[in-house]
Design an enzyme around this catalytic site. Structure first.
Site, PDB file in Angstrom:
ATOM      1  N   HIS A  84       0.837  -1.190   0.000  1.00 34.33           N
ATOM      2  CA  HIS A  84       0.000   0.000   0.000  1.00 34.33           C
ATOM      3  C   HIS A  84       0.881   1.252   0.000  1.00 34.33           C
ATOM      4  O   HIS A  84       2.096   1.173   0.204  1.00 34.33           O
ATOM      5  CB  HIS A  84      -0.953   0.010   1.208  1.00 34.33           C
ATOM      6  CG  HIS A  84      -0.264   0.014   2.539  1.00 34.33           C
ATOM      7  ND1 HIS A  84      -0.212  -1.081   3.385  1.00 34.33           N
ATOM      8  CD2 HIS A  84       0.422   0.992   3.188  1.00 34.33           C
ATOM      9  CE1 HIS A  84       0.440  -0.772   4.483  1.00 34.33           C
ATOM     10  NE2 HIS A  84       0.852   0.472   4.383  1.00 34.33           N
TER      11      HIS A  84
HETATM   12  P1  TYD Z   1      -1.687  -3.088   7.709  1.00 31.74           P
HETATM   13  O1  TYD Z   1      -1.274  -1.661   7.779  1.00 31.74           O
HETATM   14  O2  TYD Z   1      -2.437  -3.538   6.502  1.00 31.74           O
HETATM   15  O3  TYD Z   1      -0.417  -4.028   7.942  1.00 31.74           O
HETATM   16  P2  TYD Z   1       0.768  -4.505   6.960  1.00 31.74           P
HETATM   17  O4  TYD Z   1       1.132  -3.347   6.101  1.00 31.74           O
HETATM   18  O5  TYD Z   1       1.859  -4.911   7.899  1.00 31.74           O
HETATM   19  O6  TYD Z   1       0.332  -5.647   6.145  1.00 31.74           O
HETATM   20  O7  TYD Z   1      -2.521  -3.412   9.012  1.00 31.74           O
HETATM   21  C1  TYD Z   1      -2.885  -4.728   9.362  1.00 31.74           C
HETATM   22  C2  TYD Z   1      -4.105  -4.670  10.259  1.00 31.74           C
HETATM   23  O8  TYD Z   1      -3.819  -4.013  11.487  1.00 31.74           O
HETATM   24  C3  TYD Z   1      -5.270  -3.916   9.626  1.00 31.74           C
HETATM   25  O9  TYD Z   1      -6.473  -4.619   9.919  1.00 31.74           O
HETATM   26  C4  TYD Z   1      -5.274  -2.598  10.321  1.00 31.74           C
HETATM   27  C5  TYD Z   1      -4.664  -2.889  11.676  1.00 31.74           C
HETATM   28  N1  TYD Z   1      -3.868  -1.766  12.207  1.00 31.74           N
HETATM   29  C6  TYD Z   1      -4.331  -1.047  13.299  1.00 31.74           C
HETATM   30  O10 TYD Z   1      -5.425  -1.308  13.836  1.00 31.74           O
HETATM   31  N2  TYD Z   1      -3.561  -0.033  13.802  1.00 31.74           N
HETATM   32  C7  TYD Z   1      -2.379   0.291  13.261  1.00 31.74           C
HETATM   33  O11 TYD Z   1      -1.706   1.224  13.754  1.00 31.74           O
HETATM   34  C8  TYD Z   1      -1.910  -0.441  12.103  1.00 31.74           C
HETATM   35  C9  TYD Z   1      -0.602  -0.121  11.441  1.00 31.74           C
HETATM   36  C10 TYD Z   1      -2.683  -1.462  11.624  1.00 31.74           C
END
Ligand code: TYD
Length: 132
Positions: A50
């Site tokens: 992303h």
């Molecule tokens: P995501 O940012 O998609 O993680 P990655 O880039 O590591 O794959 O986030 C994963 C999940 O965690 C998503 O459901 C959102 C949640 N999340 C939070 O609740 N708070 C946060 O600060 C972050 C970064 C993610």
């Protein structure tokens, strides 16, 4: 490297071991509002995938390693994050993916704002259309 901006935070410590502090006085270009870390990533999993519209982040593997792929919409670049000395800038509108996590990887992230799903661009085509 053309896309990746890396930070060089002062490394302190003494005979007992090391210490690295990250704040605005030592080079973080934003007010830190959130800190999170990614750990226990299963073998073969890719994370990230992303870009953020406004969020600015800084990432460092404080244990283990991973490969960070950065994409500004024109070029792609890999940064091997195999040391806590490799601190990567993740400004707004930079597509990022994390691959090849070691089992012991702990990826620490400093963020300029609170979690907000509406700030994410998770569709690569939409990202390209926005940035180019
Ligand atoms: P995501 O940012 O998609 O993680 P990655 O880039 O590591 O794959 O986030 C994963 C999940 O965690 C998503 O459901 C959102 C949640 N999340 C939070 O609740 N708070 C946060 O600060 C972050 C970064 C993610």
């Amino acid at each position: 490297m053309t896309i990746a901006k890396l930070y060089d935070f002062p490394r302190m410590g003494d005979e007992r071991g090391g210490l690295v502090a990250m704040d605005q006085t030592s080079g973080v270009p934003f007010d830190i509002k959130r800190v999170y870390y990614v750990l226990g990533t299963r073998p073969g999993v890719t994370r990230g995938l992303h870009a953020h519209k406004k969020l600015h982040q800084i990432a460092v593997c404080v244990a283990g390693s991973c490969r960070m792929t950065l994409d500004d919409g024109i070029e792609r670049e890999d940064v091997i994050m195999d040391s806590s000395k490799v601190v990567v800038d993740l400004p707004p509108m930079l597509w990022h993916e994390m691959h090849d996590f070691s089992a012991d990887c702990v990826l620490l992230v400093l963020a300029s704002d609170y979690y907000d799903e509406s700030d994410y661009i998770r569709d690569y085509i939409k990202f390209k259309d926005t940035v180019i």
